[in-house]
Motif scaffolding. Sequence first.
Motif, mmCIF file in Angstrom:
data_model
loop_
_atom_site.group_PDB
_atom_site.id
_atom_site.type_symbol
_atom_site.label_atom_id
_atom_site.label_comp_id
_atom_site.label_asym_id
_atom_site.label_seq_id
_atom_site.Cartn_x
_atom_site.Cartn_y
_atom_site.Cartn_z
ATOM 1 N N GLY A 460 0.830 -1.213 0.000
ATOM 2 C CA GLY A 460 0.000 0.000 0.000
ATOM 3 C C GLY A 460 0.854 1.247 0.000
ATOM 4 N N ASP A 461 0.171 2.387 -0.175
ATOM 5 C CA ASP A 461 0.836 3.693 -0.258
ATOM 6 C C ASP A 461 1.431 4.128 1.052
ATOM 7 O OD1 ASP A 461 0.184 4.169 -2.759
ATOM 8 O OD2 ASP A 461 -1.336 5.723 -2.383
ATOM 9 N N LYS A 462 0.691 3.889 2.128
ATOM 10 C CA LYS A 462 1.126 4.410 3.414
ATOM 11 C C LYS A 462 0.737 3.428 4.509
ATOM 12 C CE LYS A 462 -2.988 7.240 3.112
ATOM 13 N NZ LYS A 462 -3.684 8.470 3.219
ATOM 14 N N ARG A 463 1.606 3.375 5.506
ATOM 15 C CA ARG A 463 1.374 2.467 6.632
ATOM 16 C C ARG A 463 0.249 3.035 7.500
ATOM 17 N NH1 ARG A 463 6.218 0.809 10.867
ATOM 18 N NH2 ARG A 463 5.421 -1.251 11.403
ATOM 19 N N ILE A 464 -0.623 2.178 7.946
ATOM 20 C CA ILE A 464 -1.689 2.601 8.864
ATOM 21 C C ILE A 464 -1.020 3.145 10.126
ATOM 22 C CG2 ILE A 464 -3.660 1.756 10.224
ATOM 23 C CD1 ILE A 464 -3.969 -0.458 8.035
ATOM 24 N N PRO A 465 -1.498 4.283 10.685
ATOM 25 C CA PRO A 465 -0.850 4.858 11.871
ATOM 26 C C PRO A 465 -0.514 3.786 12.908
ATOM 27 C CG PRO A 465 -2.668 6.246 11.184
ATOM 28 C CD PRO A 465 -2.693 5.042 10.285
ATOM 29 N N ILE A 466 0.728 3.871 13.412
ATOM 30 C CA ILE A 466 1.163 2.790 14.316
ATOM 31 C C ILE A 466 1.984 3.309 15.504
ATOM 32 C CG2 ILE A 466 3.287 2.181 13.037
ATOM 33 C CD1 ILE A 466 2.455 -0.823 13.539
ATOM 34 N N THR A 467 2.691 4.442 15.344
ATOM 35 C CA THR A 467 3.474 4.908 16.501
ATOM 36 C C THR A 467 2.533 5.583 17.497
ATOM 37 O OG1 THR A 467 3.920 7.093 15.578
ATOM 38 C CG2 THR A 467 5.500 5.355 15.026
ATOM 39 N N ALA A 468 2.975 5.657 18.741
ATOM 40 C CA ALA A 468 2.142 6.282 19.781
ATOM 41 C C ALA A 468 1.806 7.717 19.381
ATOM 42 C CB ALA A 468 2.871 6.240 21.120
ATOM 43 N N ASP A 469 2.780 8.376 18.767
ATOM 44 C CA ASP A 469 2.581 9.762 18.351
ATOM 45 C C ASP A 469 1.514 9.852 17.246
ATOM 46 O OD1 ASP A 469 3.257 12.456 18.556
ATOM 47 O OD2 ASP A 469 4.425 12.301 16.688
ATOM 48 N N GLU A 470 1.653 8.981 16.241
ATOM 49 C CA GLU A 470 0.651 8.971 15.147
ATOM 50 C C GLU A 470 -0.747 8.678 15.689
ATOM 51 O OE1 GLU A 470 3.708 7.290 11.673
ATOM 52 O OE2 GLU A 470 2.427 5.906 12.772
ATOM 53 N N LEU A 471 -0.817 7.734 16.605
ATOM 54 C CA LEU A 471 -2.138 7.359 17.152
ATOM 55 C C LEU A 471 -2.747 8.513 17.936
ATOM 56 C CD1 LEU A 471 -1.328 3.693 18.265
ATOM 57 C CD2 LEU A 471 -2.754 4.389 16.342
ATOM 58 N N SER A 472 -1.919 9.226 18.690
ATOM 59 C CA SER A 472 -2.461 10.313 19.528
ATOM 60 C C SER A 472 -3.079 11.410 18.662
ATOM 61 C CB SER A 472 -1.368 10.888 20.432
ATOM 62 O OG SER A 472 -0.473 11.648 19.655
ATOM 63 N N LYS A 473 -2.616 11.495 17.393
ATOM 64 C CA LYS A 473 -3.117 12.548 16.504
ATOM 65 C C LYS A 473 -4.422 12.165 15.819
ATOM 66 C CE LYS A 473 1.190 14.892 15.531
ATOM 67 N NZ LYS A 473 2.445 14.141 15.420
ATOM 68 N N ILE A 474 -4.746 10.887 15.764
ATOM 69 C CA ILE A 474 -5.946 10.485 15.008
ATOM 70 C C ILE A 474 -7.039 9.874 15.889
ATOM 71 C CG2 ILE A 474 -4.944 8.250 14.272
ATOM 72 C CD1 ILE A 474 -6.543 8.658 11.633
ATOM 73 N N VAL A 475 -6.648 9.166 16.939
ATOM 74 C CA VAL A 475 -7.671 8.451 17.735
ATOM 75 C C VAL A 475 -8.637 9.451 18.367
ATOM 76 C CG1 VAL A 475 -8.069 6.986 19.747
ATOM 77 C CG2 VAL A 475 -6.210 6.450 18.165
ATOM 78 N N GLY A 476 -9.927 9.209 18.160
ATOM 79 C CA GLY A 476 -10.964 10.018 18.800
ATOM 80 C C GLY A 476 -11.270 11.328 18.114
ATOM 81 N N THR A 477 -10.706 11.544 16.891
ATOM 82 C CA THR A 477 -10.922 12.837 16.237
ATOM 83 C C THR A 477 -12.242 12.907 15.480
ATOM 84 O OG1 THR A 477 -9.603 12.046 14.365
ATOM 85 C CG2 THR A 477 -8.467 13.426 15.987
ATOM 86 N N GLY A 478 -12.978 11.800 15.366
ATOM 87 C CA GLY A 478 -14.266 11.803 14.650
ATOM 88 C C GLY A 478 -14.046 11.716 13.144
#
Length: 479
Positions: A460-478
Amino acid sequence: MFVALKLTYTKYTIMFKKEVYIDRRKRLRASMQEGIILILGNSEAPMNYPDNTYHFRQDSTFLYFFGLNHPNYAAVIDIDEGKDILFGNDVDIDDIIWMGPQPSLAEQAKEVGVELSNNFNALFDYVKKAMAQGRKVHFTPPYRGATMLLLEDLTGIKAQTTKAKASVELIKAIIALRNIKDKYEIAHLDEIMAVGYEMHTTAMRLATEGAHEQFITGSVEAVAYKHGGHLSFPVILSKRGETLHNHYHNNTLHNGDLLLVDCGFDSPMGYATDNTRTFPVGGQFSQKQKDVYEIVLAANNAVKDAVKPGIMYKDVHLLAARTIAEGMKNLGLMKGDIKAAVASGAHALFMPHGLGHMMGLDVHDMEGYGEDYVGYGDEIKRSTQFGTAYLRLARELKPGFVITNEPGIYFIPALMDKWKADGINADFINFDKVNEYRDFGGIRLEDDILITQNGGRIMGDKRIPITADELSKIVGTGL
Ligand code: GLY
Ligand code: MN
């Protein structure tokens, strides 16, 4: 919560060009000795009365060689006579009234480069004649009752024994082809990874205080359906991620719960994606969660960096096991010599499953042929040790393999208690410390990897968010 729906839709290919199928059949024929190969497509499967059927899923072997996503078709690849024949029935006026006009069987056969077609009943005569001539009739192991019964009608072999009578020569020949994905399959798999990405990021966005697991599950399923496909397997989504395949989705989520999501797309052409992510509801790990998370991520990354042609996947599995055991020792949950601990299978208290499997037209690609034929071949014998025994793929990696990399750490209370009571691997486990993680849950991180000429890459083009930092930016944003 206000949710703004994205209205994007991707139209994926439904069939490769006919030369792809012609070439596959030619190569299969060339690798077989003699006889005829029976390739039975699937029929509709009734859900609760005959005319109310489950979503139709074509047989993957049929899709691989004949590409037609249509029920009640079968085909013969005649090795001795060098020809392919498609069997099925043209629609009649009753069908047209309900389904509209349909392309004829002969027209569909041409789309996949097959010159000969005949009605379904002619298949019975073809097989009978071949058997009367003493020719071998090869077929793959059936996995549906209807196919077993059809095989009995065609060959006279009792339905219950058809699986055991499948052709090992055919199984091995097909696996040799399907294990190596061609450039068309790789391009298709690469493009459909975008749907897997959207499924997972949808779950991440919706994981907020008070959200319900079933709501997120349904939202993830909708992503697959809106892109014209289905699920490559029933969604695994739970804050009780320590249950490896948890399909119970009836918990309410609270900030800080660890949500494990394992799901994938079954494309309109029948190709799978399969990813797992685990993240804290609300986006912020506790220190205790992060410590364990980073160990699983280190194992996943170590595997990604290690894979290459020529290496045995069993050795890569053991690399992941060592990474996990080392991490657990650093946290005080394991003790002693790590090499000895892994040799003894002590890591399997935390990762009681294998590192991964082949992926393609089936999410566990070709598993219906027999897992050992696919993942072990003649090269290596399956371990009998708890944990490593469940490794689906152990064989030497080759360019063109598409595999999953899915290490995990789980705290399974029943397993912890059993090992402690029975003193299993007591030299390597600090059971009292492990008990402090009783309610922790489980973490799995899964990527799909293509083995290239000199290494491997995440598809695929891009890895699904996986680092703690990446997750903190997307989880729960709606959405
Ligand atoms: N992702 C489900 C499985 O690999 O079993
Ligand atoms: Mn998997």
